[in-house]
Write a protein that holds these residues in place. Structure first.
Motif, PDB file in Angstrom:
ATOM      1  N   LEU A  86      75.119  27.412  20.982  1.00  0.00           N
ATOM      2  CA  LEU A  86      75.503  26.948  22.311  1.00  0.00           C
ATOM      3  C   LEU A  86      74.655  27.579  23.406  1.00  0.00           C
ATOM      4  N   ALA A  87      74.344  28.870  23.271  1.00  0.00           N
ATOM      5  CA  ALA A  87      73.643  29.614  24.318  1.00  0.00           C
ATOM      6  C   ALA A  87      73.165  30.935  23.737  1.00  0.00           C
ATOM      7  N   LEU A  88      72.428  31.690  24.549  1.00  0.00           N
ATOM      8  CA  LEU A  88      72.044  33.052  24.192  1.00  0.00           C
ATOM      9  C   LEU A  88      72.781  34.003  25.125  1.00  0.00           C
ATOM     10  N   LEU A  89      73.270  35.096  24.568  1.00  0.00           N
ATOM     11  CA  LEU A  89      74.024  36.112  25.308  1.00  0.00           C
ATOM     12  C   LEU A  89      73.183  37.374  25.398  1.00  0.00           C
ATOM     13  N   ARG A  90      73.048  37.884  26.621  1.00  0.00           N
ATOM     14  CA  ARG A  90      72.368  39.168  26.841  1.00  0.00           C
ATOM     15  C   ARG A  90      73.268  40.041  27.716  1.00  0.00           C
ATOM     16  N   TYR A 120      69.440  43.704  23.197  1.00  0.00           N
ATOM     17  CA  TYR A 120      70.751  43.101  22.927  1.00  0.00           C
ATOM     18  C   TYR A 120      70.681  41.621  23.256  1.00  0.00           C
ATOM     19  N   GLN A 121      70.692  40.808  22.216  1.00  0.00           N
ATOM     20  CA  GLN A 121      70.679  39.353  22.381  1.00  0.00           C
ATOM     21  C   GLN A 121      71.337  38.719  21.170  1.00  0.00           C
ATOM     22  N   TYR A 122      72.279  37.828  21.419  1.00  0.00           N
ATOM     23  CA  TYR A 122      72.950  37.092  20.354  1.00  0.00           C
ATOM     24  C   TYR A 122      73.009  35.621  20.713  1.00  0.00           C
ATOM     25  N   ALA A 123      72.803  34.786  19.712  1.00  0.00           N
ATOM     26  CA  ALA A 123      73.069  33.361  19.879  1.00  0.00           C
ATOM     27  C   ALA A 123      74.577  33.185  19.822  1.00  0.00           C
TER      28      ALA A 123
END
Length: 193
Positions: free
Chosen positions: A52-56, A64-67
């Protein structure tokens, strides 16, 4: 050995899934909306398990990065942080609610207890980058569902702002409560800005 697998072995599964999800997100982001992967709701809707998006979260480190995956079922949360279907989409009026593991499956929300009021939570969506600012943190019982209401903590109230809620188990290694981090949209940047 089982404990070691739960803490570290499950992380390798999530790491592989995250690589695939990030690649899927970047490819899909470049497609026109009507050609993007579709869910049951039609064009532009993300299917369960889709990126859906990338989270930082800058406070948690530059790497720190998660899909973010659509869905919060067991299978989806093994892949990374998940978006509660039916809650707001990134940057939209209402409450964009994410859930994530704290101790297994790469533990994406392990350190969200380090966040402080004013910290940034950045969501890189297909159409724009949204920066939320942390407004608070609290522990709640798992039955306190008002934290996922369109206005966090105020069920029945019509939203006029865009919110984000991060939810994880609390304390670590327990599901007795949920740790809730709330934030409000502070900035929207269109792609290419």
């Amino acid at each position: 050995f089982f404990c070691a697998y739960l803490l570290w072995g499950t992380g390798s599964y999530t790491a592989r899934q995250q690589t695939l999800l990030r690649e899927q997100f970047l490819v899909d982001r470049e497609r026109p909306l009507n050609e993007q992967r579709q869910g049951p709701a039609g064009p532009g809707r993300i299917r369960l398990g889709g990126a859906l998006a990338l989270l930082r979260i800058p406070r948690l480190g530059a790497d720190y990065q998660y899909a973010v995956v659509e869905g919060v079922g067991w299978e989806q949360l093994r892949m990374g942080p998940g978006h509660y279907p039916g809650t707001a989409m990134p940057g939209k009026i209402g409450n964009f609610v994410l859930s994530g593991h704290r101790t297994t499956y790469a533990a994406p929300f392990n350190r969200i207890d380090e966040l402080r009021r004013g910290d940034e939570i950045v969501i890189e969506a297909r159409e724009a980058r949204y920066t939320y600012r942390v407004t608070g943190m609290r522990a709640v019982d798992p039955t306190e569902l008002e934290v996922v209401a369109p206005v966090p903590g105020q069920p029945g109230r019509m939203p006029t702002s865009a919110w984000i809620t991060l939810s994880t188990c609390h304390p670590e290694y327990s599901a007795a409560q949920r740790l809730i981090v709330s934030g409000e949209l502070a900035k929207r940047e269109g792609r290419g800005q």
